[in-house]
Design an enzyme around this catalytic site. Structure first.
Site, mmCIF file in Angstrom:
data_model
loop_
_atom_site.group_PDB
_atom_site.id
_atom_site.type_symbol
_atom_site.label_atom_id
_atom_site.label_comp_id
_atom_site.label_asym_id
_atom_site.label_seq_id
_atom_site.Cartn_x
_atom_site.Cartn_y
_atom_site.Cartn_z
ATOM 1 N N ARG A 18 0.828 -1.213 0.000
ATOM 2 C CA ARG A 18 0.000 0.000 0.000
ATOM 3 C C ARG A 18 0.857 1.256 0.000
ATOM 4 N NH1 ARG A 18 -5.500 -0.901 2.838
ATOM 5 N NH2 ARG A 18 -5.982 -2.927 1.970
ATOM 6 N N ARG A 22 -3.583 6.570 0.843
ATOM 7 C CA ARG A 22 -4.160 7.722 1.528
ATOM 8 C C ARG A 22 -3.194 8.504 2.399
ATOM 9 N NH1 ARG A 22 -9.357 4.755 3.791
ATOM 10 N NH2 ARG A 22 -7.890 3.024 3.704
ATOM 11 N N ARG A 31 -7.088 11.729 -6.334
ATOM 12 C CA ARG A 31 -8.366 11.065 -6.106
ATOM 13 C C ARG A 31 -9.538 12.036 -5.913
ATOM 14 N NH1 ARG A 31 -9.512 6.658 -3.488
ATOM 15 N NH2 ARG A 31 -11.586 7.529 -3.750
ATOM 16 N N ASP A 67 -6.925 -2.860 -6.924
ATOM 17 C CA ASP A 67 -7.323 -3.523 -5.678
ATOM 18 C C ASP A 67 -7.557 -4.997 -5.974
ATOM 19 O OD1 ASP A 67 -8.170 -2.909 -2.736
ATOM 20 O OD2 ASP A 67 -9.659 -4.311 -3.489
ATOM 21 N N TYR A 143 -14.402 -12.015 1.929
ATOM 22 C CA TYR A 143 -15.251 -10.830 1.737
ATOM 23 C C TYR A 143 -16.533 -11.187 0.990
ATOM 24 C CZ TYR A 143 -11.304 -7.904 3.158
ATOM 25 O OH TYR A 143 -10.288 -7.315 3.860
HETATM 26 O O1 1CP Z 1 0.204 -1.498 -2.406
HETATM 27 C C1 1CP Z 1 -0.258 -0.714 -3.263
HETATM 28 O O2 1CP Z 1 0.054 0.488 -3.296
HETATM 29 C C2 1CP Z 1 -1.154 -1.282 -4.341
HETATM 30 C C3 1CP Z 1 -2.576 -1.140 -4.252
HETATM 31 C C4 1CP Z 1 -3.467 -1.973 -3.331
HETATM 32 C C5 1CP Z 1 -3.359 -3.321 -2.943
HETATM 33 C C6 1CP Z 1 -2.225 -4.279 -3.220
HETATM 34 C C7 1CP Z 1 -4.680 -1.485 -2.784
HETATM 35 C C8 1CP Z 1 -5.191 -0.119 -2.964
HETATM 36 N N1 1CP Z 1 -5.290 -2.518 -2.125
HETATM 37 C C9 1CP Z 1 -4.508 -3.650 -2.192
HETATM 38 C C10 1CP Z 1 -4.772 -4.989 -1.657
HETATM 39 C C11 1CP Z 1 -5.934 -5.243 -0.779
HETATM 40 N N2 1CP Z 1 -7.173 -4.678 -0.786
HETATM 41 C C12 1CP Z 1 -5.945 -6.269 0.201
HETATM 42 C C13 1CP Z 1 -4.829 -7.235 0.453
HETATM 43 C C14 1CP Z 1 -3.696 -6.664 1.189
HETATM 44 C C15 1CP Z 1 -3.937 -5.987 2.503
HETATM 45 O O3 1CP Z 1 -4.445 -6.663 3.428
HETATM 46 O O4 1CP Z 1 -3.609 -4.808 2.617
HETATM 47 C C16 1CP Z 1 -7.215 -6.280 0.812
HETATM 48 C C17 1CP Z 1 -7.696 -7.187 1.922
HETATM 49 C C18 1CP Z 1 -7.973 -5.262 0.180
HETATM 50 C C19 1CP Z 1 -9.379 -4.925 0.477
HETATM 51 C C20 1CP Z 1 -9.532 -3.470 0.685
HETATM 52 N N3 1CP Z 1 -9.554 -2.550 -0.332
HETATM 53 C C21 1CP Z 1 -9.602 -2.773 1.913
HETATM 54 C C22 1CP Z 1 -9.613 -3.419 3.311
HETATM 55 C C23 1CP Z 1 -11.021 -3.488 3.799
HETATM 56 C C24 1CP Z 1 -11.298 -4.292 5.036
HETATM 57 O O5 1CP Z 1 -12.197 -3.858 5.747
HETATM 58 O O6 1CP Z 1 -10.697 -5.348 5.307
HETATM 59 C C25 1CP Z 1 -9.693 -1.395 1.597
HETATM 60 C C26 1CP Z 1 -9.839 -0.249 2.546
HETATM 61 C C27 1CP Z 1 -9.666 -1.291 0.174
HETATM 62 C C28 1CP Z 1 -9.692 -0.062 -0.656
HETATM 63 C C29 1CP Z 1 -8.352 0.375 -1.130
HETATM 64 N N4 1CP Z 1 -7.473 -0.402 -1.850
HETATM 65 C C30 1CP Z 1 -6.347 0.330 -2.172
HETATM 66 C C31 1CP Z 1 -6.523 1.644 -1.643
HETATM 67 C C32 1CP Z 1 -5.538 2.783 -1.809
HETATM 68 C C33 1CP Z 1 -7.779 1.654 -0.981
HETATM 69 C C34 1CP Z 1 -8.406 2.816 -0.272
HETATM 70 C C35 1CP Z 1 -9.429 3.441 -1.140
HETATM 71 C C36 1CP Z 1 -9.405 4.918 -1.100
HETATM 72 O O7 1CP Z 1 -8.379 5.551 -1.339
HETATM 73 O O8 1CP Z 1 -10.494 5.484 -0.850
#
Ligand code: 1CP
Length: 334
Positions: A18, A22, A31, A67, A143
């Site tokens: 990540r 944010r 964004r 994502d 999920y």
């Molecule tokens: O690493 C990077 O910069 C690449 C982008 C990336 C990756 C690899 C994002 C962007 N998400 C992910 C993987 C991801 N997404 C995982 C696996 C890894 C981890 O656990 O971190 C999982 C479980 C998700 C699911 C997800 N997507 C969540 C978690 C929700 C939860 O309640 O468990 C969230 C908040 C997102 C949205 C998301 N994905 C990525 C971003 C930058 C965001 C935030 C969205 C925003 O900016 O509003």
């Protein structure tokens, strides 16, 4: 790339999970007024966001901005981000599972591959490696069955124990999707791919071996790993290190609850390691961060290779100067 393959290097390279996100004001600006999904589908914008950490915080690899749920959009699941994935109609029965399809990702999410091709062209001259990624079947299923994020994923675990055939059918479809999706990313220019099995650590060792390991092995076997090494990430997976080794992945990405030096000694030549600073530790003063980086790098030497990283993704409240201190300390290693 050499660290992933266990070839000699001067020092471990560094990137962060990540790393685009944010915590960066420039990400929030890119964004502004755009939904997360629209940002993932907008090739120009996604390329810009993917490259931000390279220029702004000095990471040494670029990961595609997307994502793990993006390819699931093509499977006929009604899904939105608020900000995490929310599934309008969680999958609970065999009929629900049989209603989802495994489309050709080139047709269902062509923009992912357009972003990768653009990034690879952009990074080729600087020799910066490009990472692709996917969610592992179990974490995606967590999920899809639960409907949203959860601490214990009770609905998923109930399905596992009461209706194993339904969960098996879902995992099979997700496995098929994941293999096709990651190979298509490799074809589009990804030089390494990370499989995120964030929630696999929820299972005890025996359930992990039954429900998780076979699918990791299948994915590892069916990927074009001669062209792109496979990195396997499990959060809270200290108790399943041995089955992680048996997955056949090239790199094992560990969270901060694991003693990296001890894990590296145990893994030895069987795989490289990635990790594993607590993302919250980036709030510490720079000199403490630098000391942890030196300690991690020393501990990682016992494995055949080491990629410096966090133990999980950067949090929105992470101070940018903490991220810079982390990458600067890695670059300063002798
Ligand atoms: O690493 C990077 O910069 C690449 C982008 C990336 C990756 C690899 C994002 C962007 N998400 C992910 C993987 C991801 N997404 C995982 C696996 C890894 C981890 O656990 O971190 C999982 C479980 C998700 C699911 C997800 N997507 C969540 C978690 C929700 C939860 O309640 O468990 C969230 C908040 C997102 C949205 C998301 N994905 C990525 C971003 C930058 C965001 C935030 C969205 C925003 O900016 O509003």
């Amino acid at each position: 790339m050499r660290s992933c393959r266990g070839e000699p290097v001067d020092r471990p390279p560094v990137w962060l999970m990540r790393q685009a996100g944010r915590y960066l004001p420039e990400y929030r600006a890119a964004r502004a007024g755009v939904s997360f999904l629209d940002a993932c589908r907008d090739v120009e914008r996604a390329v810009e966001i993917s490259l931000q950490p390279l220029r702004l915080v000095g990471t040494e690899a670029v990961i595609l901005f997307s994502d793990i749920f993006v390819p699931v959009l093509g499977m006929g699941v009604d899904l939105d981000f608020r900000p995490g994935p929310v599934i309008a109609k969680p999958l609970r029965t065999l009929e629900d599972v049989e209603a989802i399809s495994v489309p050709d990702p080139q047709e269902s999410v062509p923009y992912v591959f357009a972003i990768l091709r653009r990034l690879r062209a952009e990074l080729e001259a600087e020799a910066v490696p490009l990472l692709g990624f996917a969610g592992a079947p179990f974490t995606l299923a967590a999920y899809l069955v639960e409907g949203k994020g959860s601490k214990d994923f009770g609905a998923l675990k109930r399905m596992m124990y009461r209706e194993p055939a339904v969960l098996r059918a879902l995992l099979e479809r997700l496995e098929e999707m994941t293999v096709g999706y990651l190979n298509a990313q490799i074809d589009a220019g990804a030089q390494a791919v990370q499989l995120f099995d964030t929630w696999a650590g929820l299972l005890g060792p025996a359930d992990y071996v039954e429900w998780i390991l076979p699918s990791h092995q299948t994915i590892a076997r069916r990927l074009a790993r001669d062209r792109a090494p496979l990195i396997l990430y499990v959060n809270g997976g200290g108790h399943v290190l041995d089955p992680m080794i048996e997955s056949g992945a090239d790199v094992l990405s560990l969270d901060w609850r694991v003693d990296l030096a001890a894990a590296a000694r145990h893994i030895g030549r069987r795989a490289s390691v990635q990790g594993n600073l607590d993302p919250c530790a980036l709030a510490a003063p720079p000199e403490r961060i630098a000391a942890w980086v030196r300690e991690l790098a020393a501990g990682g030497r016992a494995a055949r290779g080491h990629v410096l990283n966090l133990g999980h993704g950067c949090l929105p409240e992470t101070p940018v100067e903490g991220v810079r201190a982390f990458t600067a300390a890695a670059r300063a290693l002798a």
